[in-house]
Design a protein around this motif. Structure first.
Motif, PDB file in Angstrom:
ATOM      1  N   VAL A 202      49.894  23.829  69.187  1.00 57.77           N
ATOM      2  CA  VAL A 202      49.559  25.079  70.467  1.00 57.77           C
ATOM      3  C   VAL A 202      50.938  25.593  69.962  1.00 57.77           C
TER       4      VAL A 202
ATOM      5  N   ARG B 238      49.835  28.880  68.305  1.00 58.80           N
ATOM      6  CA  ARG B 238      49.054  29.671  68.742  1.00 58.80           C
ATOM      7  C   ARG B 238      49.647  30.389  69.871  1.00 58.80           C
TER       8      ARG B 238
ATOM      9  N   ARG C 286      50.728  30.497  79.235  1.00 61.21           N
ATOM     10  CA  ARG C 286      50.373  30.798  77.466  1.00 61.21           C
ATOM     11  C   ARG C 286      49.602  29.388  76.791  1.00 61.21           C
TER      12      ARG C 286
ATOM     13  N   ARG D 268      49.296  27.113  77.690  1.00 62.72           N
ATOM     14  CA  ARG D 268      48.019  25.686  78.968  1.00 62.72           C
ATOM     15  C   ARG D 268      47.087  25.880  78.570  1.00 62.72           C
ATOM     16  N   GLN D 269      47.042  27.183  77.900  1.00 64.08           N
ATOM     17  CA  GLN D 269      45.401  28.296  77.373  1.00 64.08           C
ATOM     18  C   GLN D 269      45.634  27.851  75.957  1.00 64.08           C
ATOM     19  N   ALA D 270      46.609  27.900  75.835  1.00 66.28           N
ATOM     20  CA  ALA D 270      46.225  27.033  74.303  1.00 66.28           C
ATOM     21  C   ALA D 270      46.056  25.568  73.861  1.00 66.28           C
TER      22      ALA D 270
ATOM     23  N   VAL E  89      44.111  23.667  75.490  1.00 64.06           N
ATOM     24  CA  VAL E  89      42.288  23.921  76.078  1.00 64.06           C
ATOM     25  C   VAL E  89      41.972  24.593  75.077  1.00 64.06           C
ATOM     26  N   ASP E  90      42.198  25.778  74.408  1.00 64.76           N
ATOM     27  CA  ASP E  90      41.265  26.434  73.261  1.00 64.76           C
ATOM     28  C   ASP E  90      41.260  25.330  72.087  1.00 64.76           C
ATOM     29  N   LEU E  91      43.178  24.439  72.099  1.00 64.85           N
ATOM     30  CA  LEU E  91      42.852  23.863  70.494  1.00 64.85           C
ATOM     31  C   LEU E  91      41.721  22.064  70.826  1.00 64.85           C
ATOM     32  N   GLY E  92      41.945  21.964  71.952  1.00 66.26           N
ATOM     33  CA  GLY E  92      41.514  20.564  72.371  1.00 66.26           C
ATOM     34  C   GLY E  92      42.293  19.188  72.706  1.00 66.26           C
ATOM     35  N   TRP E  93      43.527  20.341  73.039  1.00 64.17           N
ATOM     36  CA  TRP E  93      44.545  19.436  73.104  1.00 64.17           C
ATOM     37  C   TRP E  93      45.022  19.065  73.953  1.00 64.17           C
ATOM     38  N   SER E  94      43.310  18.275  74.636  1.00 64.83           N
ATOM     39  CA  SER E  94      44.416  17.662  76.410  1.00 64.83           C
ATOM     40  C   SER E  94      44.004  15.695  76.449  1.00 64.83           C
TER      41      SER E  94
END
Length: 341
Positions: free
Chosen positions: A16, A19, A44, A46-48, A50-55
């Motif tokens: 995260v 990215r 930024r 938060r979006q990283a 989400v993009d990586l699927g780390w949630s």
């Protein structure tokens, strides 16, 4: 599908950070309470994530600005400490009294050495298992505050003097109580007063010793011998025996904990010495057993449960974005019983 089934590596906090173009510390701060990073950087990050699927659920709560509900306590001692150390049971009870009312919890890890201690702090915080830490047993040359500060981890230091670190501190002011105890020894005619210290590398043990030394010197009396009992009954007994083996045995002994004093009772009894007729004895903590020893033990009362509840409350307030007091001081008090009369 899980990472294990696909063979794909699960995203980490490092991924995260990479990215988003920030440090892991910035990610930790953003995921914890949002302090220390700009709104743009937080978005930024938060979006990283989400993009990586780390949630996972706990990270999602943090990304929404909500505490995870856990605080960490990393203790560099054996888990057996819970069996005999009066401090931890009461201290944990105080923490729980605050956390349970807010549906929070404590993550406790016992570690054997400094290396394991450091990696445990990093794993618990960077992998989002805890929101922040209570630092106990502050030591000489202790680097935990510096390490946690670099990580961006919120913390409260328990048992350190004011100004010890940039983190909020909470401690006991036992100087007046120790001074009153030493004055009682002096008024009873004692001029050879020994001290059994706990762990020589723990700051609270050093503080108690320094208060004892200063109180005696202010009365024009040179402090007596010092032995180390490491906060155990057996250690207190062995330390007492070493004092009794000196060419001039002390007529009064101040122990840095009640458990060590109870060990001292055993050594004094085995040597055929009576308390307080031959040797006056005082402890520190005021554990439940102190008033049931024979004779009942004079001791300095430190409210461990209040220390735990106050420390937990300060940390929770910090996690909610409230400004914490730089220093909180609770007052210890002398409980006089028959062991010094």
């Amino acid at each position: 599908m899980t990472a294990g089934r696909t063979g794909r590596k699960r995203p980490t906090i490092s991924d995260v950070a990479s990215r988003a173009g920030v440090t892991k510390g910035a990610v930790s701060r953003a995921l914890n309470s949002g302090t220390g990073v700009s709104p743009e950087t937080r978005e930024r990050i938060r979006q990283a994530a989400v993009d990586l699927g780390w949630s996972p659920s706990y990270a999602a709560r943090a990304l929404n600005g909500k505490p995870l509900g856990t605080i960490g306590l990393v203790v560099r001692r054996s888990p057996d400490v819970l069996d005999f150390d009066a401090f931890f049971a009461s201290f944990l009870s105080g923490i729980e009294s605050v956390l349970s009312g807010e549906e929070h919890a404590t993550v406790i890890r016992f570690v054997p050495d400094a290396r394991t201690e450091a990696t445990t702090y990093e794993r618990l915080f960077n992998d989002r298992f805890v929101d922040g830490f209570l630092i106990t047993d502050p030591r000489v040359n202790d680097d935990r505050c510096e390490m946690l500060s670099r990580m961006g981890a919120p913390a409260v230091v328990v048992g350190a003097p004011s100004g010890y670190s940039d983190f909020p501190t909470i401690t006991y002011d036992a100087e007046d109580a120790i001074r009153t105890l030493v004055q009682r020894f002096f008024d009873a005619g004692h001029r050879h007063v020994a001290h059994v210290q706990g762990d020589p590398y723990m700051l609270h043990a050093l503080q108690r010793r320094r208060h004892w030394e200063k109180a005696l010197r202010d009365l024009g009396v040179e402090p007596g011998p010092v032995e180390h009992g490491f906060y155990t009954i057996a250690g207190g007994a062995k330390a007492t025996q070493r004092l009794l083996d000196l060419p001039e045995r002390p007529t009064a002994i101040f122990y840095g904990s009640d458990l060590m004093a109870i060990g001292g009772y055993s050594a004094l009894s085995d040597s055929g010495l009576a308390i307080p007729a031959d040797v006056a004895v005082a402890g520190f903590d005021d554990i439940a057993l102190a008033s049931f020893t024979s004779p009942p033990l004079t001791t300095i009362r430190s409210r461990h449960r209040a220390l735990g509840s106050s420390a937990a409350r300060i940390l929770l307030d910090m996690l909610k974005g409230q400004e914490a007091p730089a220093s909180t001081v609770l007052t210890a008090e002398l409980r006089v019983r028959e062991s010094t009369e």
